[in-house]
Write a protein that holds these residues in place. Structure first.
Motif, PDB file in Angstrom:
ATOM      1  N   PHE A  33     -16.913  28.998  45.330  1.00  0.00           N
ATOM      2  CA  PHE A  33     -17.801  29.070  44.500  1.00  0.00           C
ATOM      3  C   PHE A  33     -17.773  29.193  42.918  1.00  0.00           C
ATOM      4  O   PHE A  33     -17.661  28.001  42.541  1.00  0.00           O
ATOM      5  CB  PHE A  33     -18.715  29.852  44.569  1.00  0.00           C
ATOM      6  N   GLY A  34     -16.661  30.052  42.478  1.00  0.00           N
ATOM      7  CA  GLY A  34     -15.663  30.424  41.338  1.00  0.00           C
ATOM      8  C   GLY A  34     -15.105  29.025  40.930  1.00  0.00           C
ATOM      9  O   GLY A  34     -14.944  28.340  39.736  1.00  0.00           O
ATOM     10  N   LEU A  37     -16.281  25.537  40.545  1.00  0.00           N
ATOM     11  CA  LEU A  37     -16.936  25.845  39.162  1.00  0.00           C
ATOM     12  C   LEU A  37     -15.949  24.873  38.315  1.00  0.00           C
ATOM     13  O   LEU A  37     -15.848  24.617  36.827  1.00  0.00           O
ATOM     14  CB  LEU A  37     -17.462  27.035  38.501  1.00  0.00           C
ATOM     15  N   MET A  38     -14.567  26.124  38.805  1.00  0.00           N
ATOM     16  CA  MET A  38     -13.563  25.892  37.767  1.00  0.00           C
ATOM     17  C   MET A  38     -12.999  24.551  37.237  1.00  0.00           C
ATOM     18  O   MET A  38     -12.256  23.963  37.070  1.00  0.00           O
ATOM     19  CB  MET A  38     -12.049  26.939  37.445  1.00  0.00           C
ATOM     20  N   THR A  39     -13.200  24.025  38.601  1.00  0.00           N
ATOM     21  CA  THR A  39     -12.885  22.506  38.900  1.00  0.00           C
ATOM     22  C   THR A  39     -13.906  21.174  38.566  1.00  0.00           C
ATOM     23  O   THR A  39     -13.267  20.611  37.469  1.00  0.00           O
ATOM     24  CB  THR A  39     -12.191  22.288  40.636  1.00  0.00           C
ATOM     25  N   PHE A  40     -14.455  22.119  38.348  1.00  0.00           N
ATOM     26  CA  PHE A  40     -15.567  21.669  38.449  1.00  0.00           C
ATOM     27  C   PHE A  40     -15.666  21.369  36.070  1.00  0.00           C
ATOM     28  O   PHE A  40     -15.758  20.370  35.624  1.00  0.00           O
ATOM     29  CB  PHE A  40     -17.320  21.323  37.692  1.00  0.00           C
ATOM     30  N   SER A 244     -14.323  39.229  43.293  1.00  0.00           N
ATOM     31  CA  SER A 244     -14.360  37.838  43.254  1.00  0.00           C
ATOM     32  C   SER A 244     -13.279  36.939  42.149  1.00  0.00           C
ATOM     33  O   SER A 244     -12.939  36.526  41.618  1.00  0.00           O
ATOM     34  CB  SER A 244     -15.293  37.107  43.375  1.00  0.00           C
ATOM     35  N   GLY A 245     -15.038  37.933  40.997  1.00  0.00           N
ATOM     36  CA  GLY A 245     -14.104  37.717  39.261  1.00  0.00           C
ATOM     37  C   GLY A 245     -12.969  37.828  39.049  1.00  0.00           C
ATOM     38  O   GLY A 245     -11.849  37.416  38.499  1.00  0.00           O
ATOM     39  N   THR A 277     -17.055  31.406  32.717  1.00  0.00           N
ATOM     40  CA  THR A 277     -18.095  30.512  32.187  1.00  0.00           C
ATOM     41  C   THR A 277     -19.072  31.299  33.902  1.00  0.00           C
ATOM     42  O   THR A 277     -19.539  30.536  34.884  1.00  0.00           O
ATOM     43  CB  THR A 277     -18.601  29.649  32.036  1.00  0.00           C
ATOM     44  N   SER A 278     -17.426  31.174  34.348  1.00  0.00           N
ATOM     45  CA  SER A 278     -17.558  30.644  36.230  1.00  0.00           C
ATOM     46  C   SER A 278     -17.949  31.595  36.892  1.00  0.00           C
ATOM     47  O   SER A 278     -18.763  32.227  38.237  1.00  0.00           O
ATOM     48  CB  SER A 278     -16.083  30.641  37.012  1.00  0.00           C
ATOM     49  N   VAL A 279     -17.263  32.819  36.327  1.00  0.00           N
ATOM     50  CA  VAL A 279     -17.431  34.374  36.315  1.00  0.00           C
ATOM     51  C   VAL A 279     -19.008  34.882  36.251  1.00  0.00           C
ATOM     52  O   VAL A 279     -19.542  35.424  37.684  1.00  0.00           O
ATOM     53  CB  VAL A 279     -16.375  35.369  35.598  1.00  0.00           C
TER      54      VAL A 279
END
Length: 304
Positions: A33-34, A37-40, A244-245, A277-279
């Motif tokens: 999921f993170g 978000l980074m790809t977005f 994950s972070g 922000t993704s984290v």
């Protein structure tokens, strides 16, 4: 609270294998999921400030343009003159297929370059005089670009005309497929983690059904009974969020900062702010993911 923490610790020890399984599933799903978000953020970064409003870029001549393979209509050693620049602007604005014309000076191009590549090691390798001014053209209908390109290419003072969508669309098609694919896989794993948390809480409630019955008899509130189960789920979520972070920040450091930014310096890359922000998004989803199934499960299975 001492009793609550004691019950939480007891529940974690009693279901250690299930807790580890929940942590592993949540870690993988939250990491994916993170990454999505980074790809977005990377797609938005690459698009930049012009992509959504510009279809064509008309690059003007510089003193070094003539003699190159794509010198266009440039004269040797001559930049586009002010008269030529005004003529180009008028011809573009008078074209019925053109909606808006933006002029980007060398200083504007230099400022945009420094903003986009702020983290690049080659940031100070270019000066304002080395930049190229241009006209950025938004079309009434993006499909009707051939006539504008043909007319602009024939004007004196124009080095080359670039249809940005032809160049960028294949790249964004790949990036969009990547981000939605990652988001889809993350969604499936998040659903699996949610179901696994629910099953873990249900098993924990079943093994403690006698203690729950006693607490009911002595008048314990639903919140008091529910709190140990909620803390168990939050513990698993917090461990998964930390792992994950850390994985996301490590991937950004080693893959993007130390490799991608150095290897592909012409591409705008996400910053540490986007990574954090993704984290933060991962942390929020992880906490919600642990609380919601716990509340649903306990309301259903803690009735004695």
């Amino acid at each position: 609270m001492r009793h609550t923490f004691r019950e939480t610790l007891s529940g974690l020890k009693r279901n250690v294998s299930m807790t580890i399984a929940v942590i592993v599933t949540m870690t993988v799903s939250l990491t994916l999921f993170g990454l999505s978000l980074m790809t977005f953020a990377e797609v938005d970064q690459v698009k930049g400030r012009w992509y959504d409003k510009i279809e064509i870029s008309v690059f003007l001549c510089t003193a070094d343009s003539a003699g190159t393979s794509d010198s266009g209509n440039c004269e040797p050693g001559q930049e586009t003159s002010e008269v030529q620049r005004e003529n180009i602007k008028k011809r573009l604005e008078s074209n019925p297929d053109v909606e808006t014309v933006y002029y980007e000076s060398k200083q504007d191009a230099y400022d945009a370059y420094r903003e986009t590549y702020a983290d690049s090691p080659l940031l100070d390798s270019l000066t304002v005089d080395q930049m190229q001014d241009s006209f950025r053209v938004k079309l009434v209908d993006p499909q009707n670009y051939q006539g504008v390109v043909a007319e602009a290419s024939s004007l004196p003072g124009v080095q080359k005309v670039l249809d940005l969508h032809q160049v960028l669309d294949p790249i964004f098609s790949v990036l969009n497929g990547l981000k939605w694919g990652t988001m889809g896989m993350a969604g499936l794993l998040l659903l699996a983690a949610m179901l696994q948390i629910g099953n873990t809480i249900r098993m924990s409630a079943f093994t403690r059904r006698r203690e729950i019955g006693i607490m009911r008899l002595v008048g314990a509130s639903n919140t008091y009974i529910m709190l140990p189960f909620l803390l168990e789920a939050l513990f698993a979520a917090l461990v998964a969020i930390v792992i994950s972070g850390s994985a996301l920040l490590s991937m950004y450091e080693f893959i993007v900062v130390r490799n991608a930014k150095l290897s592909i310096q012409s591409l705008a890359w996400i910053t540490w702010g986007d990574a954090w922000t993704s984290v933060a998004g991962v942390a929020l989803v992880g906490i919600v993911l642990s609380i919601v199934p716990t509340l649903i499960t306990t309301r259903r299975y803690l009735r004695v």
